[in-house]
Design a protein around this motif. Structure first.
Motif, PDB file in Angstrom:
ATOM      1  N   VAL A  69       1.250  -0.957  -0.145  1.00  0.00           N
ATOM      2  CA  VAL A  69      -0.013   0.239  -0.032  1.00  0.00           C
ATOM      3  C   VAL A  69       0.516   1.138   0.332  1.00  0.00           C
ATOM      4  N   TYR A  70       0.242   2.482  -1.227  1.00  0.00           N
ATOM      5  CA  TYR A  70       1.479   3.396  -0.898  1.00  0.00           C
ATOM      6  C   TYR A  70       0.507   4.531   0.128  1.00  0.00           C
ATOM      7  N   LEU A  71       1.420   5.555  -0.339  1.00  0.00           N
ATOM      8  CA  LEU A  71       0.694   7.065   1.191  1.00  0.00           C
ATOM      9  C   LEU A  71       1.628   7.771  -0.106  1.00  0.00           C
ATOM     10  N   GLN A  72       1.129   8.327  -1.232  1.00  0.00           N
ATOM     11  CA  GLN A  72       1.855   9.907  -2.221  1.00  0.00           C
ATOM     12  C   GLN A  72       1.313  10.275  -1.473  1.00  0.00           C
ATOM     13  N   MET A  73       2.460  11.483  -1.105  1.00  0.00           N
ATOM     14  CA  MET A  73       2.247  12.935  -0.440  1.00  0.00           C
ATOM     15  C   MET A  73       2.233  13.361  -1.667  1.00  0.00           C
ATOM     16  N   SER A  74       1.864  15.234  -1.405  1.00  0.00           N
ATOM     17  CA  SER A  74       2.349  16.044  -2.261  1.00  0.00           C
ATOM     18  C   SER A  74       1.906  17.416  -1.880  1.00  0.00           C
ATOM     19  N   SER A  75       2.732  18.611  -2.413  1.00  0.00           N
ATOM     20  CA  SER A  75       2.233  19.516  -0.924  1.00  0.00           C
ATOM     21  C   SER A  75       2.366  19.501   0.208  1.00  0.00           C
ATOM     22  N   LEU A  76       4.002  19.124   0.199  1.00  0.00           N
ATOM     23  CA  LEU A  76       4.372  18.891   2.080  1.00  0.00           C
ATOM     24  C   LEU A  76       4.281  20.119   2.647  1.00  0.00           C
ATOM     25  N   GLU A  77       3.926  19.931   3.995  1.00  0.00           N
ATOM     26  CA  GLU A  77       4.069  21.238   4.973  1.00  0.00           C
ATOM     27  C   GLU A  77       5.272  20.863   6.124  1.00  0.00           C
ATOM     28  N   PRO A  78       5.577  22.254   6.525  1.00  0.00           N
ATOM     29  CA  PRO A  78       6.240  21.564   8.248  1.00  0.00           C
ATOM     30  C   PRO A  78       5.384  20.575   8.857  1.00  0.00           C
ATOM     31  N   GLU A  79       4.071  20.382   8.767  1.00  0.00           N
ATOM     32  CA  GLU A  79       3.246  20.424  10.017  1.00  0.00           C
ATOM     33  C   GLU A  79       2.663  18.891   9.847  1.00  0.00           C
ATOM     34  N   ASP A  80       3.196  18.751   8.584  1.00  0.00           N
ATOM     35  CA  ASP A  80       3.276  16.884   8.276  1.00  0.00           C
ATOM     36  C   ASP A  80       4.548  16.191   8.567  1.00  0.00           C
ATOM     37  N   THR A  81       5.663  17.018   8.702  1.00  0.00           N
ATOM     38  CA  THR A  81       6.313  16.312   9.721  1.00  0.00           C
ATOM     39  C   THR A  81       6.161  14.992  11.203  1.00  0.00           C
ATOM     40  N   ALA A  82       6.587  13.933  11.014  1.00  0.00           N
ATOM     41  CA  ALA A  82       6.248  12.967  12.448  1.00  0.00           C
ATOM     42  C   ALA A  82       6.541  11.693  11.411  1.00  0.00           C
ATOM     43  N   VAL A  83       6.722  10.042  12.272  1.00  0.00           N
ATOM     44  CA  VAL A  83       6.800   9.273  11.935  1.00  0.00           C
ATOM     45  C   VAL A  83       5.147   8.585  11.318  1.00  0.00           C
ATOM     46  N   TYR A  84       5.346   7.866  10.215  1.00  0.00           N
ATOM     47  CA  TYR A  84       4.233   7.954   9.772  1.00  0.00           C
ATOM     48  C   TYR A  84       4.515   5.913   9.360  1.00  0.00           C
ATOM     49  N   TYR A  85       3.245   5.498  10.640  1.00  0.00           N
ATOM     50  CA  TYR A  85       3.203   4.194  10.003  1.00  0.00           C
ATOM     51  C   TYR A  85       2.107   3.495   9.299  1.00  0.00           C
ATOM     52  N   CYS A  86       2.439   1.853   8.993  1.00  0.00           N
ATOM     53  CA  CYS A  86       1.077   1.602   8.245  1.00  0.00           C
ATOM     54  C   CYS A  86       0.675   0.414   9.517  1.00  0.00           C
ATOM     55  N   ALA A  87      -0.832   0.712   9.000  1.00  0.00           N
ATOM     56  CA  ALA A  87      -1.178  -1.013  10.143  1.00  0.00           C
ATOM     57  C   ALA A  87      -2.290  -1.744   9.259  1.00  0.00           C
ATOM     58  N   ALA A  88      -2.713  -2.832   9.556  1.00  0.00           N
ATOM     59  CA  ALA A  88      -3.683  -3.535   8.435  1.00  0.00           C
ATOM     60  C   ALA A  88      -4.601  -4.549   9.597  1.00  0.00           C
ATOM     61  N   ASP A  89      -5.854  -4.485   9.312  1.00  0.00           N
ATOM     62  CA  ASP A  89      -6.304  -5.514  10.208  1.00  0.00           C
ATOM     63  C   ASP A  89      -7.542  -6.017   8.968  1.00  0.00           C
ATOM     64  N   LEU A  90      -8.499  -6.650  10.220  1.00  0.00           N
ATOM     65  CA  LEU A  90      -9.320  -8.118   9.277  1.00  0.00           C
ATOM     66  C   LEU A  90     -10.413  -7.469   9.774  1.00  0.00           C
ATOM     67  N   ARG A  91     -10.555  -7.150  11.015  1.00  0.00           N
ATOM     68  CA  ARG A  91     -11.616  -6.541  12.196  1.00  0.00           C
ATOM     69  C   ARG A  91     -12.944  -5.709  11.483  1.00  0.00           C
ATOM     70  N   ILE A  92     -12.148  -4.685  11.918  1.00  0.00           N
ATOM     71  CA  ILE A  92     -12.897  -3.014  11.844  1.00  0.00           C
ATOM     72  C   ILE A  92     -13.813  -3.104  10.571  1.00  0.00           C
ATOM     73  N   ALA A  93     -15.013  -2.212  11.376  1.00  0.00           N
ATOM     74  CA  ALA A  93     -16.225  -2.236   9.701  1.00  0.00           C
ATOM     75  C   ALA A  93     -15.730  -1.407   8.885  1.00  0.00           C
TER      76      ALA A  93
END
Length: 132
Positions: free
Chosen positions: A80-104
């Motif tokens: 899975v990809y996350l294309q990020m454009s027009s980035l701002e300083p407020e986007d500074t962070a550690v980015y995590y992905c998560a996967a789940d079968l149960r959430i509706a």
């Protein structure tokens, strides 16, 4: 080995772009809803974007990234990809992905459940730093 691995983070100037990848090993990611979350310098984790399982025809975006970020999936690459454009300083962070079968629903995954919830799988995170 069963795991999720994020990649693609880095240092970019404001207005720039990055593409993050979330690649699964040892399990078929196409069966799972996948979400991107981020944890900024203040330590608060928030949902950024989520995508439905299978063909990824449904997506959800936090208001702060709508129109700038695009989530997609490539089931052949088990990624899975996350294309990020027009980035701002407020986007500074550690980015995590998560996967789940149960959430509706995607909204529940991205915006309702506490973002440190014990999803089926979490990645280790990738740092994104946006300079002004």
């Amino acid at each position: 080995q069963v795991e999720l691995v994020e990649s693609g983070g880095g240092l970019v100037q404001a207005g720039g772009s990055l593409r993050l990848s979330c690649t699964a090993s040892g399990f078929p990611l196409n069966l799972y809803r996948v979400g991107w979350f981020r944890e900024g310098p203040g330590g608060e984790r928030e949902g950024v974007s989520c995508i439905s399982s299978s063909d990824g025809s449904s997506t959800y975006y936090a208001d702060s990234v709508k129109g700038r970020f695009t989530i997609s999936r490539d089931n052949v690459k088990n990624t899975v990809y996350l294309q990020m454009s027009s980035l701002e300083p407020e986007d500074t962070a550690v980015y995590y992905c998560a996967a789940d079968l149960r959430i509706a629903t995607l909204e529940i995954m991205c915006a309702v459940i506490p973002p440190n919830y014990e999803y089926d799988y979490w990645g280790q995170g990738t740092q994104v730093t946006v300079s002004s």
